[in-house]
Design a protein around this motif. Sequence first.
Motif, PDB file in Angstrom:
ATOM      1  N   GLU A 148     -19.413 -49.387   6.065  1.00  0.00           N
ATOM      2  CA  GLU A 148     -18.476 -49.639   4.969  1.00  0.00           C
ATOM      3  C   GLU A 148     -17.092 -50.006   5.476  1.00  0.00           C
ATOM      4  O   GLU A 148     -16.241 -50.408   4.686  1.00  0.00           O
ATOM      5  CB  GLU A 148     -18.402 -48.405   4.069  1.00  0.00           C
ATOM      6  N   CYS A 149     -16.853 -49.858   6.787  1.00  0.00           N
ATOM      7  CA  CYS A 149     -15.545 -50.184   7.376  1.00  0.00           C
ATOM      8  C   CYS A 149     -15.453 -51.699   7.576  1.00  0.00           C
ATOM      9  O   CYS A 149     -16.320 -52.304   8.214  1.00  0.00           O
ATOM     10  CB  CYS A 149     -15.372 -49.440   8.700  1.00  0.00           C
ATOM     11  N   THR A 150     -14.402 -52.326   7.050  1.00  0.00           N
ATOM     12  CA  THR A 150     -14.267 -53.784   7.148  1.00  0.00           C
ATOM     13  C   THR A 150     -14.140 -54.238   8.602  1.00  0.00           C
ATOM     14  O   THR A 150     -14.632 -55.302   8.973  1.00  0.00           O
ATOM     15  CB  THR A 150     -13.049 -54.275   6.355  1.00  0.00           C
ATOM     16  N   THR A 151     -13.493 -53.417   9.436  1.00  0.00           N
ATOM     17  CA  THR A 151     -13.346 -53.785  10.850  1.00  0.00           C
ATOM     18  C   THR A 151     -14.703 -53.868  11.525  1.00  0.00           C
ATOM     19  O   THR A 151     -14.983 -54.811  12.289  1.00  0.00           O
ATOM     20  CB  THR A 151     -12.460 -52.767  11.585  1.00  0.00           C
ATOM     21  N   GLU A 152     -15.559 -52.876  11.259  1.00  0.00           N
ATOM     22  CA  GLU A 152     -16.888 -52.882  11.861  1.00  0.00           C
ATOM     23  C   GLU A 152     -17.735 -54.026  11.312  1.00  0.00           C
ATOM     24  O   GLU A 152     -18.546 -54.610  12.030  1.00  0.00           O
ATOM     25  CB  GLU A 152     -17.598 -51.540  11.615  1.00  0.00           C
ATOM     26  N   ARG A 153     -17.543 -54.365  10.049  1.00  0.00           N
ATOM     27  CA  ARG A 153     -18.268 -55.512   9.490  1.00  0.00           C
ATOM     28  C   ARG A 153     -17.886 -56.794  10.220  1.00  0.00           C
ATOM     29  O   ARG A 153     -18.733 -57.646  10.504  1.00  0.00           O
ATOM     30  CB  ARG A 153     -17.977 -55.647   7.997  1.00  0.00           C
ATOM     31  N   ASP A 154     -16.590 -56.944  10.523  1.00  0.00           N
ATOM     32  CA  ASP A 154     -16.141 -58.117  11.276  1.00  0.00           C
ATOM     33  C   ASP A 154     -16.717 -58.102  12.684  1.00  0.00           C
ATOM     34  O   ASP A 154     -17.087 -59.150  13.229  1.00  0.00           O
ATOM     35  CB  ASP A 154     -14.606 -58.147  11.339  1.00  0.00           C
ATOM     36  N   ASN A 155     -16.804 -56.905  13.293  1.00  0.00           N
ATOM     37  CA  ASN A 155     -17.386 -56.802  14.636  1.00  0.00           C
ATOM     38  C   ASN A 155     -18.856 -57.214  14.637  1.00  0.00           C
ATOM     39  O   ASN A 155     -19.335 -57.844  15.575  1.00  0.00           O
ATOM     40  CB  ASN A 155     -17.241 -55.373  15.159  1.00  0.00           C
ATOM     41  N   ILE A 156     -19.569 -56.824  13.567  1.00  0.00           N
ATOM     42  CA  ILE A 156     -20.982 -57.227  13.447  1.00  0.00           C
ATOM     43  C   ILE A 156     -21.075 -58.749  13.348  1.00  0.00           C
ATOM     44  O   ILE A 156     -21.934 -59.378  13.966  1.00  0.00           O
ATOM     45  CB  ILE A 156     -21.623 -56.562  12.218  1.00  0.00           C
ATOM     46  N   ARG A 157     -20.185 -59.333  12.556  1.00  0.00           N
ATOM     47  CA  ARG A 157     -20.174 -60.790  12.398  1.00  0.00           C
ATOM     48  C   ARG A 157     -19.901 -61.477  13.739  1.00  0.00           C
ATOM     49  O   ARG A 157     -20.572 -62.454  14.100  1.00  0.00           O
ATOM     50  CB  ARG A 157     -19.098 -61.177  11.371  1.00  0.00           C
ATOM     51  N   LEU A 158     -18.937 -60.964  14.515  1.00  0.00           N
ATOM     52  CA  LEU A 158     -18.614 -61.548  15.813  1.00  0.00           C
ATOM     53  C   LEU A 158     -19.764 -61.364  16.806  1.00  0.00           C
ATOM     54  O   LEU A 158     -20.058 -62.249  17.601  1.00  0.00           O
ATOM     55  CB  LEU A 158     -17.333 -60.910  16.369  1.00  0.00           C
ATOM     56  N   ALA A 159     -20.400 -60.199  16.754  1.00  0.00           N
ATOM     57  CA  ALA A 159     -21.514 -59.930  17.668  1.00  0.00           C
ATOM     58  C   ALA A 159     -22.662 -60.892  17.428  1.00  0.00           C
ATOM     59  O   ALA A 159     -23.419 -61.217  18.352  1.00  0.00           O
ATOM     60  CB  ALA A 159     -21.993 -58.485  17.505  1.00  0.00           C
ATOM     61  N   GLY A 160     -22.787 -61.373  16.203  1.00  0.00           N
ATOM     62  CA  GLY A 160     -23.858 -62.314  15.880  1.00  0.00           C
ATOM     63  C   GLY A 160     -23.669 -63.684  16.516  1.00  0.00           C
ATOM     64  O   GLY A 160     -24.587 -64.499  16.529  1.00  0.00           O
ATOM     65  N   ASP A 161     -22.464 -63.958  17.072  1.00  0.00           N
ATOM     66  CA  ASP A 161     -22.209 -65.243  17.720  1.00  0.00           C
ATOM     67  C   ASP A 161     -22.618 -65.246  19.185  1.00  0.00           C
ATOM     68  O   ASP A 161     -22.505 -66.270  19.863  1.00  0.00           O
ATOM     69  CB  ASP A 161     -20.711 -65.598  17.629  1.00  0.00           C
ATOM     70  N   ALA A 162     -23.057 -64.101  19.698  1.00  0.00           N
ATOM     71  CA  ALA A 162     -23.392 -64.009  21.121  1.00  0.00           C
ATOM     72  C   ALA A 162     -24.493 -65.000  21.474  1.00  0.00           C
ATOM     73  O   ALA A 162     -25.492 -65.124  20.768  1.00  0.00           O
ATOM     74  CB  ALA A 162     -23.827 -62.591  21.474  1.00  0.00           C
ATOM     75  N   ALA A 163     -24.303 -65.705  22.585  1.00  0.00           N
ATOM     76  CA  ALA A 163     -25.281 -66.705  23.007  1.00  0.00           C
ATOM     77  C   ALA A 163     -26.466 -66.037  23.688  1.00  0.00           C
ATOM     78  O   ALA A 163     -26.374 -64.912  24.168  1.00  0.00           O
ATOM     79  CB  ALA A 163     -24.623 -67.688  23.970  1.00  0.00           C
ATOM     80  N   GLY A 164     -27.566 -66.749  23.740  1.00  0.00           N
ATOM     81  CA  GLY A 164     -28.733 -66.236  24.427  1.00  0.00           C
ATOM     82  C   GLY A 164     -28.599 -66.382  25.936  1.00  0.00           C
ATOM     83  O   GLY A 164     -27.724 -67.089  26.448  1.00  0.00           O
ATOM     84  N   THR A 165     -29.479 -65.733  26.658  1.00  0.00           N
ATOM     85  CA  THR A 165     -29.452 -65.767  28.121  1.00  0.00           C
ATOM     86  C   THR A 165     -29.620 -67.189  28.647  1.00  0.00           C
ATOM     87  O   THR A 165     -28.961 -67.598  29.610  1.00  0.00           O
ATOM     88  CB  THR A 165     -30.578 -64.876  28.687  1.00  0.00           C
ATOM     89  N   ILE A 166     -30.478 -67.982  28.001  1.00  0.00           N
ATOM     90  CA  ILE A 166     -30.739 -69.348  28.465  1.00  0.00           C
ATOM     91  C   ILE A 166     -29.464 -70.193  28.406  1.00  0.00           C
ATOM     92  O   ILE A 166     -29.159 -70.961  29.332  1.00  0.00           O
ATOM     93  CB  ILE A 166     -31.855 -69.992  27.615  1.00  0.00           C
ATOM     94  N   GLU A 167     -28.694 -70.044  27.332  1.00  0.00           N
ATOM     95  CA  GLU A 167     -27.456 -70.826  27.197  1.00  0.00           C
ATOM     96  C   GLU A 167     -26.455 -70.448  28.283  1.00  0.00           C
ATOM     97  O   GLU A 167     -25.798 -71.309  28.873  1.00  0.00           O
ATOM     98  CB  GLU A 167     -26.855 -70.601  25.813  1.00  0.00           C
ATOM     99  N   LEU A 168     -26.317 -69.136  28.554  1.00  0.00           N
ATOM    100  CA  LEU A 168     -25.409 -68.695  29.613  1.00  0.00           C
ATOM    101  C   LEU A 168     -25.873 -69.212  30.973  1.00  0.00           C
ATOM    102  O   LEU A 168     -25.069 -69.659  31.788  1.00  0.00           O
ATOM    103  CB  LEU A 168     -25.341 -67.161  29.633  1.00  0.00           C
ATOM    104  N   CYS A 169     -27.167 -69.140  31.231  1.00  0.00           N
ATOM    105  CA  CYS A 169     -27.718 -69.633  32.508  1.00  0.00           C
ATOM    106  C   CYS A 169     -27.483 -71.129  32.670  1.00  0.00           C
ATOM    107  O   CYS A 169     -27.230 -71.618  33.783  1.00  0.00           O
ATOM    108  CB  CYS A 169     -29.211 -69.310  32.599  1.00  0.00           C
ATOM    109  N   GLU A 170     -27.550 -71.859  31.574  1.00  0.00           N
ATOM    110  CA  GLU A 170     -27.333 -73.300  31.629  1.00  0.00           C
ATOM    111  C   GLU A 170     -25.882 -73.606  32.012  1.00  0.00           C
ATOM    112  O   GLU A 170     -25.613 -74.524  32.802  1.00  0.00           O
ATOM    113  CB  GLU A 170     -27.673 -73.933  30.278  1.00  0.00           C
ATOM    114  N   ILE A 171     -24.938 -72.836  31.475  1.00  0.00           N
ATOM    115  CA  ILE A 171     -23.528 -73.028  31.827  1.00  0.00           C
ATOM    116  C   ILE A 171     -23.317 -72.718  33.305  1.00  0.00           C
ATOM    117  O   ILE A 171     -22.627 -73.460  34.022  1.00  0.00           O
ATOM    118  CB  ILE A 171     -22.625 -72.134  30.951  1.00  0.00           C
TER     119      ILE A 171
END
Length: 487
Positions: free
Chosen positions: A9-32
């Motif tokens: 219910e905390c808006t800050t944690e909701r934003d953190n969840i939203r940001l965490a959803g942008d994390a790239a997969g291992t393959i994308e990081l390995c490609e970089i």
Amino acid sequence: MNLSLSELECTTERDNIRLAGDAAGTIELCEIIRKIIQNFITLIGLVSIICKLNIDFLFILIVLLIVKIIFTYINYKKNIELRRLSAQNDRTGNYLTNLCYFNQGAAKEIRVNCIQSWFLIKVKNFRQKMVKLQYKEFRRNLIFDSINAILFAISSFFILWILSVYYLDNVISIADFTLYFTTISTLNTTLWRITDLIAQYHKQLEKAADYKNLKKLTEKNKENSLSNKIFCTPPSTIEICFSNVWFAYPGSKDYVLRDINIIIKNREKLVVVGYNGAGKSTFIKLLCKFYYPTKGKITLNGVNIWDIPNEQYNKIIGAVFQDFVTFAFTISENISMSENNDDDLSDIISRADLADFINKLPSRDQTYISKKYSSEGIELSGGQGQKIALARALYKNAPILILDEPTASLDLKSECELYENFIKTSIDKTSIFISHRLAASQIADHIAVFSSGEIVEYGTHKELIDKNGLYAEMFEKQSKLYTQNEV
């Protein structure tokens, strides 16, 4: 799934969840990383060629590279701030989208109140904020890219001029001129490409850090829930004790509950009453371990409930909440909370007064609720949904039964039937009722009257009527309404 309700219910944690959803997969990081290594190998070969001619070229490129790194770092820091603002704005956008497309209640409210234009203004304002954020990022990138392009052009012209002088002075041949100019231009491009790739890598690391922070929080919650030494098996007797419990919601200094002291004994029927905002539902949230008390403690048979693992504690509580949810799965799954259920639910369905309704359905209890999950689903009335939520609590067969406004969507006849069934099914359970309607209070062993976050009255129905206080006033007002309805 492992986050507590207070964190969700905390808006800050909701934003953190939203940001965490942008994390790239291992393959994308390995490609970089692969591209960075590839460009570094190319860089080594190009540097070795240039050093044979004049090391001053390398010095010029390093100076330009430092300028590029500074701009990239500033841009990276600005992007971190922008991500946070975008996450906050996305939360607003997701809410508006959900109201537009998926919330049937909102769809009816918008149409019956003719607020389409007003609502679209809300959507427009959100879009304008998002466009401003995107334009701000575009403008900053445009400025940086323009400066970088100008520096690149200047450096290329300067190198071309020096090589031209070398050629005119017969220091190098036309073939060497072509070789060195191509090499230096490629080196310049490679250096800048490496800088961009490193910036992308750090951006992905920032996103991965958001995911790791969320993962650490969820693992910590899970560890705290399961690592306690106290093992709670469903007890044969129940005694719940609130001792000097105070509570204020996170981020607020105002107490919603103040100095709550109450003992709920084994198989006791307690009814909690009070006007809206009195703290009744918060009282239940604390009992269900959705929130940690700001002060005081709550115990089960003398043990602090926060010392009992959640998976064990939740087994002894069956609850029907005011904001109950029916999932868009089958009726059977909604009652048993299981996909593979072979139990006969007919008794539970009957006790929840659902038999007549379900038996008329073609697929009976295998019928899907809502068309969101299955096109063959049905839509429930508020009362039908509430009965399914009640059947779910009865099926769980927990020693503690909590009913938070269980009759809010029922008519008077259904309400009376529910109370009759409840008396039969909860004889061997510790039961807690929260209700605005005081018909349930007459079947209670005790009644707790809440007002402004405090228990202002406590006793049996007769004792509180004789006391002629807040409860007597509420009961008299509702009695008149019931009498008028009967007339």
